[in-house]
Design a protein around this motif. Structure first.
Motif, PDB file in Angstrom:
ATOM      1  N   GLN A 191       0.816  -1.216   0.000  1.00 59.07           N
ATOM      2  CA  GLN A 191       0.000   0.000   0.000  1.00 59.07           C
ATOM      3  C   GLN A 191       0.848   1.263   0.000  1.00 59.07           C
ATOM      4  N   GLY A 192       2.009   1.204   0.665  1.00 56.52           N
ATOM      5  CA  GLY A 192       2.855   2.387   0.733  1.00 56.52           C
ATOM      6  C   GLY A 192       3.296   2.887  -0.624  1.00 56.52           C
ATOM      7  N   ILE A 193       3.470   1.973  -1.584  1.00 60.55           N
ATOM      8  CA  ILE A 193       3.866   2.371  -2.934  1.00 60.55           C
ATOM      9  C   ILE A 193       2.792   3.255  -3.562  1.00 60.55           C
ATOM     10  N   TYR A 194       1.534   2.887  -3.367  1.00 62.35           N
ATOM     11  CA  TYR A 194       0.442   3.680  -3.931  1.00 62.35           C
ATOM     12  C   TYR A 194       0.332   5.039  -3.249  1.00 62.35           C
ATOM     13  N   ASN A 195       0.692   5.100  -1.935  1.00 61.74           N
ATOM     14  CA  ASN A 195       0.741   6.395  -1.260  1.00 61.74           C
ATOM     15  C   ASN A 195       1.789   7.292  -1.916  1.00 61.74           C
ATOM     16  N   ILE A 196       2.930   6.691  -2.266  1.00 62.40           N
ATOM     17  CA  ILE A 196       4.039   7.463  -2.839  1.00 62.40           C
ATOM     18  C   ILE A 196       3.697   7.984  -4.225  1.00 62.40           C
ATOM     19  N   ILE A 197       3.083   7.142  -5.074  1.00 58.93           N
ATOM     20  CA  ILE A 197       2.821   7.562  -6.460  1.00 58.93           C
ATOM     21  C   ILE A 197       1.451   8.226  -6.624  1.00 58.93           C
ATOM     22  N   ASN A 198       0.759   8.438  -5.507  1.00 61.35           N
ATOM     23  CA  ASN A 198      -0.477   9.244  -5.491  1.00 61.35           C
ATOM     24  C   ASN A 198      -1.604   8.680  -6.358  1.00 61.35           C
ATOM     25  N   ARG A 199      -1.825   7.387  -6.293  1.00 65.38           N
ATOM     26  CA  ARG A 199      -2.974   6.841  -7.013  1.00 65.38           C
ATOM     27  C   ARG A 199      -3.413   5.531  -6.398  1.00 65.38           C
ATOM     28  N   ALA A 200      -4.604   5.087  -6.796  1.00 65.69           N
ATOM     29  CA  ALA A 200      -5.133   3.817  -6.309  1.00 65.69           C
ATOM     30  C   ALA A 200      -4.602   2.660  -7.150  1.00 65.69           C
ATOM     31  N   LYS A 201      -4.785   1.459  -6.639  1.00 70.09           N
ATOM     32  CA  LYS A 201      -4.340   0.249  -7.323  1.00 70.09           C
ATOM     33  C   LYS A 201      -5.164   0.004  -8.588  1.00 70.09           C
ATOM     34  N   GLU A 202      -4.488  -0.497  -9.642  1.00 65.43           N
ATOM     35  CA  GLU A 202      -5.155  -0.865 -10.885  1.00 65.43           C
ATOM     36  C   GLU A 202      -4.883  -2.335 -11.195  1.00 65.43           C
ATOM     37  N   GLU A 203      -5.788  -2.936 -11.971  1.00 63.98           N
ATOM     38  CA  GLU A 203      -5.707  -4.376 -12.222  1.00 63.98           C
ATOM     39  C   GLU A 203      -4.404  -4.798 -12.893  1.00 63.98           C
ATOM     40  N   SER A 204      -3.874  -3.949 -13.760  1.00 61.45           N
ATOM     41  CA  SER A 204      -2.693  -4.334 -14.541  1.00 61.45           C
ATOM     42  C   SER A 204      -1.378  -4.071 -13.818  1.00 61.45           C
ATOM     43  N   ASP A 205      -1.423  -3.602 -12.570  1.00 62.68           N
ATOM     44  CA  ASP A 205      -0.194  -3.222 -11.869  1.00 62.68           C
ATOM     45  C   ASP A 205       0.744  -4.403 -11.628  1.00 62.68           C
ATOM     46  N   ASP A 206       0.214  -5.623 -11.667  1.00 60.98           N
ATOM     47  CA  ASP A 206       1.064  -6.804 -11.446  1.00 60.98           C
ATOM     48  C   ASP A 206       2.107  -6.973 -12.549  1.00 60.98           C
ATOM     49  N   TYR A 207       1.875  -6.339 -13.698  1.00 60.28           N
ATOM     50  CA  TYR A 207       2.704  -6.624 -14.869  1.00 60.28           C
ATOM     51  C   TYR A 207       3.685  -5.504 -15.212  1.00 60.28           C
ATOM     52  N   PHE A 208       3.697  -4.421 -14.445  1.00 60.05           N
ATOM     53  CA  PHE A 208       4.564  -3.293 -14.754  1.00 60.05           C
ATOM     54  C   PHE A 208       5.308  -2.830 -13.517  1.00 60.05           C
ATOM     55  N   ASN A 209       6.448  -2.147 -13.741  1.00 63.51           N
ATOM     56  CA  ASN A 209       7.133  -1.495 -12.627  1.00 63.51           C
ATOM     57  C   ASN A 209       6.552  -0.086 -12.521  1.00 63.51           C
ATOM     58  N   ILE A 210       5.552   0.057 -11.684  1.00 60.52           N
ATOM     59  CA  ILE A 210       4.750   1.281 -11.640  1.00 60.52           C
ATOM     60  C   ILE A 210       5.501   2.449 -11.018  1.00 60.52           C
ATOM     61  N   VAL A 211       6.638   2.209 -10.378  1.00 58.29           N
ATOM     62  CA  VAL A 211       7.444   3.294  -9.813  1.00 58.29           C
ATOM     63  C   VAL A 211       8.471   3.775 -10.834  1.00 58.29           C
ATOM     64  N   PHE A 212       9.276   2.859 -11.360  1.00 61.20           N
ATOM     65  CA  PHE A 212      10.346   3.247 -12.281  1.00 61.20           C
ATOM     66  C   PHE A 212       9.786   3.804 -13.592  1.00 61.20           C
ATOM     67  N   ASP A 213       8.543   3.457 -13.941  1.00 59.97           N
ATOM     68  CA  ASP A 213       7.923   4.022 -15.136  1.00 59.97           C
ATOM     69  C   ASP A 213       7.743   5.537 -15.024  1.00 59.97           C
ATOM     70  N   LEU A 214       7.750   6.062 -13.780  1.00 57.81           N
ATOM     71  CA  LEU A 214       7.504   7.490 -13.555  1.00 57.81           C
ATOM     72  C   LEU A 214       8.787   8.302 -13.416  1.00 57.81           C
ATOM     73  N   VAL A 215       9.940   7.652 -13.520  1.00 56.29           N
ATOM     74  CA  VAL A 215      11.212   8.354 -13.334  1.00 56.29           C
ATOM     75  C   VAL A 215      11.388   9.420 -14.414  1.00 56.29           C
ATOM     76  N   ILE A 216      11.880  10.617 -14.017  1.00 52.82           N
ATOM     77  CA  ILE A 216      12.079  11.699 -14.973  1.00 52.82           C
ATOM     78  C   ILE A 216      13.232  11.346 -15.904  1.00 52.82           C
ATOM     79  N   PRO A 217      13.253  11.912 -17.123  1.00 48.17           N
ATOM     80  CA  PRO A 217      14.280  11.529 -18.113  1.00 48.17           C
ATOM     81  C   PRO A 217      15.709  11.661 -17.604  1.00 48.17           C
ATOM     82  N   GLU A 218      15.989  12.699 -16.773  1.00 49.40           N
ATOM     83  CA  GLU A 218      17.353  12.914 -16.301  1.00 49.40           C
ATOM     84  C   GLU A 218      17.865  11.780 -15.418  1.00 49.40           C
ATOM     85  N   ASP A 219      16.956  10.987 -14.835  1.00 49.68           N
ATOM     86  CA  ASP A 219      17.364   9.906 -13.933  1.00 49.68           C
ATOM     87  C   ASP A 219      17.160   8.518 -14.527  1.00 49.68           C
ATOM     88  N   LYS A 220      16.833   8.429 -15.832  1.00 57.21           N
ATOM     89  CA  LYS A 220      16.639   7.126 -16.461  1.00 57.21           C
ATOM     90  C   LYS A 220      17.907   6.280 -16.378  1.00 57.21           C
TER      91      LYS A 220
END
Length: 622
Positions: A191-220
Motif C-alpha cells: 500500500q505504501g507504494i500507492y501512497n508514494i505515487i499518489n494513485r489507487a491500485k489498478e488491475e494491470s499493476d502486477d505486470y509493470f514497474n509502476i514506480v520506475f515508469d515514472l522516473v524523470i528523463p534525467e534519472d533514467k
C-alpha cells in the motif's frame, strides 16, 4: 474501438492496448486465396499449451498468408484450420493486421525477434492480457502467444514475506514508505507504494514497474544501473531517483533493491522505497533546475552551473549535445581538457580551476571524444565569484561551428558578415552581463524571496535562450521577424512559468516588423518584466474569468515602433508608488538602453504601458 501503442523500456516489450474490440474485428471469414501445405510439425504445435501462429510473407511483407493459427483462437471463433489457412491476414483479421503489421515487417526484414504484449480492455476494464514473441525462421514468421488470466490476482504467497503484512500496511498507510516483490516477472506492490505515487491500485499493476515508469528523463540512467546490478542472482543496489507522478508532483525517492534465492531456489527481487522529498534539501532538487529549464530547448547554447565543482555541477542539455555524450555517460573531470586543441586555453582553464584567475573568455577548437576529424568551434565563458562566503562558478558554452564555417565561406566576398557574427556574440555577452546586474539588484531587494528571484531569472534566461537559438538558426542574422518570435516566446513562457489557468495571452504584431538582435533583446526583457508583474499582481481573485494580458506592437513609421502591453486586472491606485519599485527601475533601465520612451496609459480596468522605441539603432551594422 481504440488502439494505443507504447514501448515499455523496463520490460523491453512493445505494448499494444486494444479497447472495446468486437469479434468481427479479430475474425472476418474470407475465401481461400492460396493453396498452402500443412506444417510438418502441426501435431507437435497442437500439443503445446501456447498459441503458435505461422505466417508466410507475401509481396515482400506487404501482407502475410496464414499457414496456421493456434487452437485457442480457432476454438474462440468457432472455426477450423481449413477456415483460416491460405487467407491473407489483412482480410481474415483486419485488427491483427493493423496492430502487428509494423512489427511483422521489422522481424521479416531484419530477422530480429520482437516481444509484444496485448492488453485488452472492455468498457475501460482489463479483460485479457497476452504476451507474444515474433520470430523469423525457415522463411516464415512465427508468433507465439501466452494468454494470462487477469481475473485471478495470483499474488505472491505470504511465505515470501518476512514481516506482518497487516501491521506493515497500517504503518504504510500513514507514511511514505513502501515495498514490492518481483517473482517470475510479476510484481506485488504494498500500500505504501500507492501512497508514494499518489494513485489507487489498478488491475494491470502486477505486470509493470509502476514506480520506475515514472522516473524523470534525467534519472533514467540510474534506473538502468539498478536493473544492470539486480538482474544478477544475488545483488543489492542503493540509489536516489526522482519521479513525476501522474498528477505532476515531483518526488525524490530512496530506493534499495536486492535479489536473493528463497529456500526452494526461486530468485526473488525485492525493493524498499522511501519518499525523502521533504528531507532532500538542495542537493537533489535545487531551484537551479528551474533555471536550467530555460535552456531545455537549446542545442547550441549551454548554461554551466558550478562547472568548477566536479561533485555539484549542473549543465543544461545543450552541453551534452555539444560534446556528443549522453547525460549518464559523462563524467565531469579535468580529462575533458585533453580534447581542447589550443594548449594555451588549457593552461588558462587550469589556472581558473586552481583559483589563480577569476574568469575565462575563449574561443577554441574542441575535438569530440578526442577525434581531430570531429571538431567543433566553441565559445566558453566561465566566471568565479563569492557568495555567502563560498566560491561559486557560472558559465556559458556556445557551439559556433556552423557560424564559423559560414564566416570562412563568406569572408572573401562579404567582410561585414564576419563583423556581424562577432557583433552578435558581443551583444549576447553584454546581455548576460545585464542579467547578472539584475540578479544582484533583486538579490538585495528580495533577500527573503529566493523563489521570486529564480522565477524572474528563469523567464529572462528562457527568453534570451530562445532568441539566441532563433538567431543562430536564421539565414538572416540581422532581421528577426518579431511576430514569429513572440508566438514562440508566449508558448515558452506558458511552459516554463507557472501561469494560473485563468490568465490568457493575446499578442498582435505587425506582420512585416523585423528587428535586429540589439533592438529585440531589451524590448523582450521589458515585455518579460511587465508580463511577470501582471501575472503576480493583476488578478488576485483566482475565481475570476476572462483575464487577459495583451501585447500590441506596431510599426508607426519613421523607423519607430510602438508597444502597448496591458491587462484587464485590478489596476493600481497609486501610480507614483509603482514608478519607484524595482521592477519599474529595471524597465526604465532597459528603455534607456533601447533609446525609447515608456509611459503609463490611463484605462478603466487594469494597467497599461506604452513604449515608443526605434526600430533601427544607431550602432546597427548595415
Amino acid at each position: 474501438m481504440k488502439i494505443e501503442k507504447e514501448h515499455r523500456h523496463l520490460e523491453g516489450i512493445d505494448e499494444i492496448r486494444i479497447f472495446n474490440a468486437s469479434q468481427k474485428d479479430f475474425y472476418n471469414p474470407s475465401p481461400k486465396e492460396f493453396d498452402i501445405e500443412d506444417l510438418p510439425f502441426q501435431e507437435l504445435i497442437n500439443s503445446i499449451p501456447i498459441e503458435i501462429y505461422c505466417l508466410i510473407p507475401y509481396e515482400e511483407g506487404k501482407d502475410f498468408i496464414i499457414q496456421s493459427i493456434g487452437n485457442f483462437t480457432l476454438d474462440k471463433y468457432n472455426c477450423t484450420p481449413d477456415d483460416v489457412k491460405g487467407r491473407l491476414l489483412s482480410k481474415l483479421s483486419p485488427l491483427l493486421y493493423e496492430v502487428l503489421h509494423d512489427e511483422l515487417v521489422d522481424v521479416y526484414k531484419n530477422q530480429v525477434t520482437r516481444n509484444v504484449r496485448f492488453v485488452y480492455y472492455h468498457k475501460n476494464k482489463l479483460s485479457k492480457l497476452s504476451t507474444a514473441k515474433i520470430l523469423f525462421d525457415m522463411g516464415k514468421i512465427f508468433v507465439t502467444a501466452n494468454n494470462i488470466d487477469t481475473k485471478t490476482s495470483n499474488r505472491v504467497d505470504l511465505e515470501y514475506r518476512d514481516f506482518d503484512e497487516d501491521k506493515s500496511n497500517i504503518i504504510e498507510n500513514f507514511s511514505q514508505t513502501g515495498s514490492y516483490y518481483n517473482i517470475h516477472g510479476k510484481y506485488t506492490w504494498s500500500q505504501g507504494i500507492y501512497n508514494i505515487i499518489n494513485r489507487a491500485k489498478e488491475e494491470s499493476d502486477d505486470y509493470f514497474n509502476i514506480v520506475f515508469d515514472l522516473v524523470i528523463p534525467e534519472d533514467k540512467h540510474i534506473v538502468n544501473k539498478i536493473f544492470d546490478i539486480t538482474n544478477k542472482d544475488t545483488a543489492q543496489c542503493d540509489e536516489v531517483i526522482r519521479i513525476k507522478t501522474k498528477d505532476g508532483t515531483l518526488k525524490v525517492l530512496e530506493v534499495n533493491v536486492y535479489s536473493y534465492f528463497d529456500e526452494t531456489g526461486i530468485v526473488i527481487r525485492q525493493g524498499m522505497i522511501n519518499d525523502i522529498t521533504q528531507y532532500s534539501n538542495d542537493d537533489l532538487i535545487k531551484p537551479v533546475d528551474f533555471l536550467l529549464d530555460g535552456f531545455k530547448n537549446s542545442t547550441k547554447l549551454a548554461l554551466l552551473i558550478e562547472p568548477l565543482n566536479i561533485k555539484q555541477f549542473k549543465f543544461s542539455k545543450g552541453f551534452y549535445y555539444i560534446i556528443e555524450k549522453d547525460y549518464g555517460e559523462y563524467i565531469h573531470s579535468r580529462d575533458i581538457l585533453k580534447n581542447i586543441a589550443d594548449k594555451s586555453v588549457v593552461q588558462r582553464l587550469e589556472k581558473l580551476i586552481d583559483g589563480e584567475i577569476n574568469n575565462i573568455d575563449e574561443t577554441f577548437c574542441y575535438y569530440v571524444n578526442g577525434n581531430p576529424n570531429n571538431r567543433k568551434i566553441v565559445d566558453l565563458y566561465i566566471e568565479r565569484f563569492e557568495y555567502g562566503n563560498t566560491i561559486h562558478s557560472l558559465g556559458f558554452l556556445t557551439d559556433i561551428t556552423e557560424e564559423r564555417l559560414k564566416q570562412e565561406q563568406l569572408i572573401a566576398s562579404n567582410e561585414n558578415r564576419l563583423i556581424l557574427i562577432k557583433e552578435i556574440h558581443h551583444r549576447v555577452k553584454n546581455n548576460l552581463q545585464i542579467l547578472n546586474s539584475f540578479l544582484n539588484l533583486e538579490r538585495r531587494a528580495y533577500r527573503n524571496k529566493p523563489d521570486l528571484i529564480i522565477n524572474h531569472m528563469q523567464t529572462r534566461l528562457n527568453s534570451l535562450a530562445l532568441l539566441h537559438e532563433k538567431t543562430y538558426n536564421s539565414q538572416d542574422f540581422k532581421n528577426i521577424n518579431l511576430k514569429d518570435y513572440l508566438i514562440d516566446h508566449d508558448m515558452q513562457t506558458i511552459n516554463v512559468v507557472d501561469i494560473p489557468k485563468h490568465i490568457e495571452f493575446e499578442t498582435y504584431v505587425d506582420e512585416d516588423l523585423e528587428l535586429s538582435i540589439e533592438v529585440i533583446t531589451p524590448l523582450l526583457l521589458i515585455i518579460d518584466e511587465i508580463t511577470m508583474n501582471a501575472i503576480k499582481h493583476a488578478f488576485p481573485d483566482k475565481s475570476s474569468s476572462n483575464n487577459k494580458i495583451i501585447k500590441e506592437i506596431r510599426n508607426i513609421g519613421n523607423n519607430t515602433g510602438e508597444l502597448i502591453i496591458k491587462d484587464n486586472g485590478v489596476g493600481i491606485k497609486d501610480t507614483d508608488n509603482i514608478s519607484k519599485n524595482l521592477g519599474c527601475e529595471i524597465i526604465k533601465s532597459l528603455t534607456k538602453q533601447l533609446g525609447g520612451d515608456v509611459s503609463l496609459i490611463k484605462q478603466e480596468n487594469g494597467i497599461a504601458y506604452r513604449l515608443i522605441f526605434p526600430t533601427q539603432m544607431e550602432h546597427t551594422i548595415d
